[in-house]
Design a protein around this motif. Structure first.
Motif, PDB file in Angstrom:
ATOM      1  N   LYS A 173       0.556  10.584   2.471  1.00 55.99           N
ATOM      2  CA  LYS A 173       1.947  10.563   2.942  1.00 55.99           C
ATOM      3  C   LYS A 173       2.406   9.194   3.438  1.00 55.99           C
ATOM      4  N   ALA A 174       1.521   8.229   3.487  1.00 54.11           N
ATOM      5  CA  ALA A 174       1.872   6.973   4.174  1.00 54.11           C
ATOM      6  C   ALA A 174       3.077   6.298   3.540  1.00 54.11           C
ATOM      7  N   ALA A 175       3.973   5.825   4.413  1.00 52.79           N
ATOM      8  CA  ALA A 175       5.144   5.089   3.935  1.00 52.79           C
ATOM      9  C   ALA A 175       4.705   3.753   3.346  1.00 52.79           C
ATOM     10  N   LEU A 176       3.721   3.135   3.974  1.00 50.75           N
ATOM     11  CA  LEU A 176       3.121   1.915   3.433  1.00 50.75           C
ATOM     12  C   LEU A 176       1.607   2.007   3.579  1.00 50.75           C
ATOM     13  N   ASP A 195       3.452   2.000  -1.680  1.00 46.53           N
ATOM     14  CA  ASP A 195       4.074   3.218  -1.157  1.00 46.53           C
ATOM     15  C   ASP A 195       3.340   4.420  -1.762  1.00 46.53           C
ATOM     16  N   SER A 196       2.871   5.304  -0.925  1.00 47.16           N
ATOM     17  CA  SER A 196       2.058   6.419  -1.437  1.00 47.16           C
ATOM     18  C   SER A 196       2.868   7.372  -2.324  1.00 47.16           C
ATOM     19  N   GLN A 197       4.181   7.232  -2.324  1.00 43.04           N
ATOM     20  CA  GLN A 197       4.993   8.145  -3.138  1.00 43.04           C
ATOM     21  C   GLN A 197       5.434   7.495  -4.453  1.00 43.04           C
ATOM     22  N   ASN A 198       4.994   6.282  -4.706  1.00 38.66           N
ATOM     23  CA  ASN A 198       5.375   5.581  -5.942  1.00 38.66           C
ATOM     24  C   ASN A 198       4.694   6.241  -7.149  1.00 38.66           C
ATOM     25  N   GLU A 199       5.343   6.166  -8.317  1.00 38.02           N
ATOM     26  CA  GLU A 199       4.774   6.848  -9.491  1.00 38.02           C
ATOM     27  C   GLU A 199       3.480   6.196  -9.983  1.00 38.02           C
ATOM     28  N   TYR A 222       0.177  -0.680 -10.669  1.00 40.83           N
ATOM     29  CA  TYR A 222       1.275  -0.600  -9.696  1.00 40.83           C
ATOM     30  C   TYR A 222       1.903  -2.008  -9.601  1.00 40.83           C
ATOM     31  N   PRO A 223       3.195  -2.148  -9.905  1.00 40.95           N
ATOM     32  CA  PRO A 223       3.814  -3.484  -9.874  1.00 40.95           C
ATOM     33  C   PRO A 223       3.914  -4.029  -8.441  1.00 40.95           C
ATOM     34  N   ILE A 224       3.441  -5.232  -8.272  1.00 37.74           N
ATOM     35  CA  ILE A 224       3.446  -5.881  -6.947  1.00 37.74           C
ATOM     36  C   ILE A 224       4.155  -7.228  -7.081  1.00 37.74           C
ATOM     37  N   SER A 225       5.156  -7.447  -6.244  1.00 38.43           N
ATOM     38  CA  SER A 225       5.839  -8.749  -6.268  1.00 38.43           C
ATOM     39  C   SER A 225       5.383  -9.547  -5.042  1.00 38.43           C
ATOM     40  N   GLU A 226       5.785 -10.800  -5.005  1.00 35.94           N
ATOM     41  CA  GLU A 226       5.440 -11.637  -3.847  1.00 35.94           C
ATOM     42  C   GLU A 226       5.880 -10.976  -2.541  1.00 35.94           C
ATOM     43  N   ALA A 227       6.995 -10.249  -2.613  1.00 36.95           N
ATOM     44  CA  ALA A 227       7.539  -9.628  -1.395  1.00 36.95           C
ATOM     45  C   ALA A 227       6.610  -8.553  -0.822  1.00 36.95           C
ATOM     46  N   ASP A 228       5.683  -8.061  -1.653  1.00 41.63           N
ATOM     47  CA  ASP A 228       4.767  -7.002  -1.185  1.00 41.63           C
ATOM     48  C   ASP A 228       3.451  -7.584  -0.663  1.00 41.63           C
TER      49      ASP A 228
END
Ligand code: FAD
Length: 565
Positions: A173-176, A195-199, A222-228
């Motif tokens: 369930k974690a938001a992050l 995000d645990s709810q990402n596809e 899982y796509p990760i950008s610099e912002a993550d």
């Protein structure tokens, strides 16, 4: 009253909101009642009711958002976090765990320089989000160097994350989820959020048999950008270790909460049960077991509170907390096991009953020494401090009781956990010398022999590489530090003279026990063995003191607290 008593909760707080957080948490659990608490544990019901309450009352937002990122009364305040942790575990380890893994998940975020993710985390906390710490992997255990989670650079920029994590609390369930891995094709560590709810995130299963959700999850490109990205390289590595440094301290508080509730139940049961025309608490061995359990528990709490003072006062120039913290992690949690063992020996069959809190306590107390660094890993760390602690003391600022409403920002700026062997300490002998109770004196004598042994026959080359031998030495050393922290707080909390002596009655016996263990190690030398035998001592008995402790401190617990049905 040193022990938590939720129905008479009048501990001093510097602000109203802190008191409100504690009283709200207590209100939730007492309102839920023991029958529902136990049913949810048995049926492994996800604690959605608690999380909904925590969202509404902003309990996690207040306790887990550092100053400046959330509401004006939110701050990272170790004093109140200790107490909050204690209350949650008092009612059930699962409730503590969902908060605790949020602490861990937020660690690499608050340690990061990525202000965008920090603002996001603060927003999510405000909305009732929970968090997760994705460090462990199935194949690697404590060996986090060997992570298989990868960030794979993409030709058009950014990365995809690929790999699995195992034993990750809140992973459903974690938001992050703060996730640790390596950048493919390099030796660079990296921490990033998902995000645990990402596809692209698959929560595969709960790997434990519990109300808590301890997930195995997979990231499928899982796509990760610099912002993550939270941190890279050395920074990422340091934030993994430093997060565990902050988090593992709370395990001591979980043990304290569990042991306290179990003690109330056990004394209540035994004092109200009559066998052969007398109360069970009239048996001499029952008195002894309860007295030992009580002494151990009071010590656990005072030591953990004192270590918190040092955590809150830590700085780049005062890193004494790096010793006191693993001492709490390793020693308070194993003392919790001793407390439960003593209590269970008394209440016997009652400890199995499905309606007792105790039955959960007996199961859950075992977890705390094993998680976030086993006893072995923590003792191996603790012994690094031993030479300077014994042989190189120096004047250090005296730390006062830290219950002020400060934000403990240094915990998120700890820097590299290097140079542990260079950290200096104030002289433990000065602390011990301030007390003259007979059993403190006996204990000082034992410690003096231990120190003499380290001078006359320090661990030889083979022994220094033998973790089994070092663990036995480490147990003795840990007890010296533990006693010092206890005494420092005995002064601050004005602990009754009788209780100090009773606690050291236990410590003298424990020290003798560890000395005997060291004596029995295959590689201990003649001269080491000789010193070990000299370390074995008998506590000074005092029937009047023992009776006073029993009547004034232990027996009054018999009807002091019981949870609402
Ligand atoms: C209920 C539960 C919840 C958890 N939650 C999380 C979570 O949310 N996030 C997360 O990342 N992890 C989590 N973990 C993982 C947990 O932190 C690991 O179990 C722990 O780090 C130890 O790893 P291990 O149990 O696989 O033991 P191993 O690493 O396999 O250790 C095996 C043995 O080797 C010894 N050993 C290993 N290294 C050393 C050393 N350096 N010195 C001396 N002895 C050593 C250990 O003491 C142990 O006896 C959780 C685990 C459980 C069971």
């Amino acid at each position: 009253m040193i022990l938590l008593d939720p129905k008479n909760h009048n501990r001093p707080y510097p602000d109203d909101r802190s008191r409100e957080v504690m009283l709200k948490a207590i209100e939730f659990f007492e309102g839920k009642g023991k029958a529902a608490l136990k049913r949810d544990d048995r049926e492994q019901v996800w604690y959605g009711d608690f999380l909904e309450f925590a969202r509404k009352e902003k309990l996690f937002a207040t306790t887990l958002t550092p100053a400046g990122y959330g509401a004006p009364d939110s701050r990272w305040d170790t004093w109140r976090n200790c107490e909050f942790a204690e209350i949650l575990a008092f009612y059930g380890l699962a409730y503590w765990y969902t908060w605790q893994v949020s602490v861990l998940g937020l660690g690499p975020i608050w340690m990061s320089e990525n202000e965008e993710v920090k603002a996001r985390a603060a927003r999510l906390l405000e909305q009732g989000g929970i968090f997760a710490f994705g460090l462990s992997e199935r194949g690697h255990g404590a060996d986090v160097y060997s992570t298989d989670m990868e960030l794979i650079p993409q030709p058009e920029g950014g990365f995809v994350a690929r790999g699995e994590k195992y034993y990750i609390g809140n992973g459903n369930k974690a938001a992050l989820v703060s996730t640790f891995g390596k950048i493919k094709g390099t030796d660079d560590y990296v921490f990033f959020v998902v995000d645990s709810q990402n596809e692209h995130y698959e929560c595969k299963r709960n790997v434990v048999n519990s109300q808590s959700y301890v997930s195995n999850f997979a990231l499928h490109d899982y796509p990760i950008s610099e912002a993550d990205i939270l941190s890279r390289g050395r920074e990422a590595w340091n934030s993994a270790l430093n997060t565990v440094n902050v988090g593992k301290f709370n395990l001591g508080w979980a043990s304290i909460g569990i042991s306290t509730h179990a003690l109330y139940e056990a004394v209540h049961h035994a004092a109200n049960r009559r066998l052969y025309g007398q109360n069970v608490t009239d048996f001499p061995h029952v008195k002894q077991l309860f007295s030992d359990a009580y002494a151990r528990l009071v010590a656990m709490k005072l030591v953990a509170l004192r270590a918190a003072d040092y955590m809150r006062s830590a700085s780049a120039t005062d890193r004494r907390y790096l010793l006191y913290n693993p001492v709490v992690k390793m020693k308070v949690t194993t003392q919790g096991e001793d407390v439960i063992n003593h209590l269970w020996d008394v209440i016997a069959a009652k400890g199995f009953e499905r309606d007792m809190y105790f039955e959960m306590a007996a199961r859950d107390i075992r977890a705390l020494p094993k998680l976030e660094g086993t006893v072995h890993v923590n003792i191996a760390l603790i012994v690094k401090f031993m030479p300077n602690y014994f042989f190189n003391p120096e004047d250090q600022p005296e730390i006062v009781r830290r219950d002020d409403p400060a934000d403990d920002t240094f915990l998120f700026h700890q820097g590299a956990a290097r140079g542990l062997g260079d950290i200096r300490f104030h002289d433990y002998e000065t602390t011990y010398a301030g007390f003259s109770q007979p059993n403190v004196e006996v204990f000082r004598g034992q410690v003096a022999v231990f120190k003499k042994m380290l001078e006359a026959a320090p661990p030889g080359e083979g022994q220094a590489n033998d973790v089994d031998f070092l663990l036995a030495v480490g147990e003795l050393f840990t007890l010296v530090v533990y006693g010092q922290l206890l005494l420092e707080n005995a002064r601050i909390y004005d602990l009754a003279e009788d209780l100090i002596d009773q606690i050291f009655d236990v410590f003298v016996r424990d020290f003798s026990h560890y000395a005997l263990q060291l004596h029995g190690k295959a590689s201990s030398t003649d001269i080491q063995m000789e010193h070990c035998l000299q370390m074995i001592a008998k506590p000074i008995g005092d029937a009047d003191r023992y009776t006073r402790v029993w009547q004034d401190h232990v027996l009054p617990l018999r009807d002091a607290y019981s949870m609402n049905p």
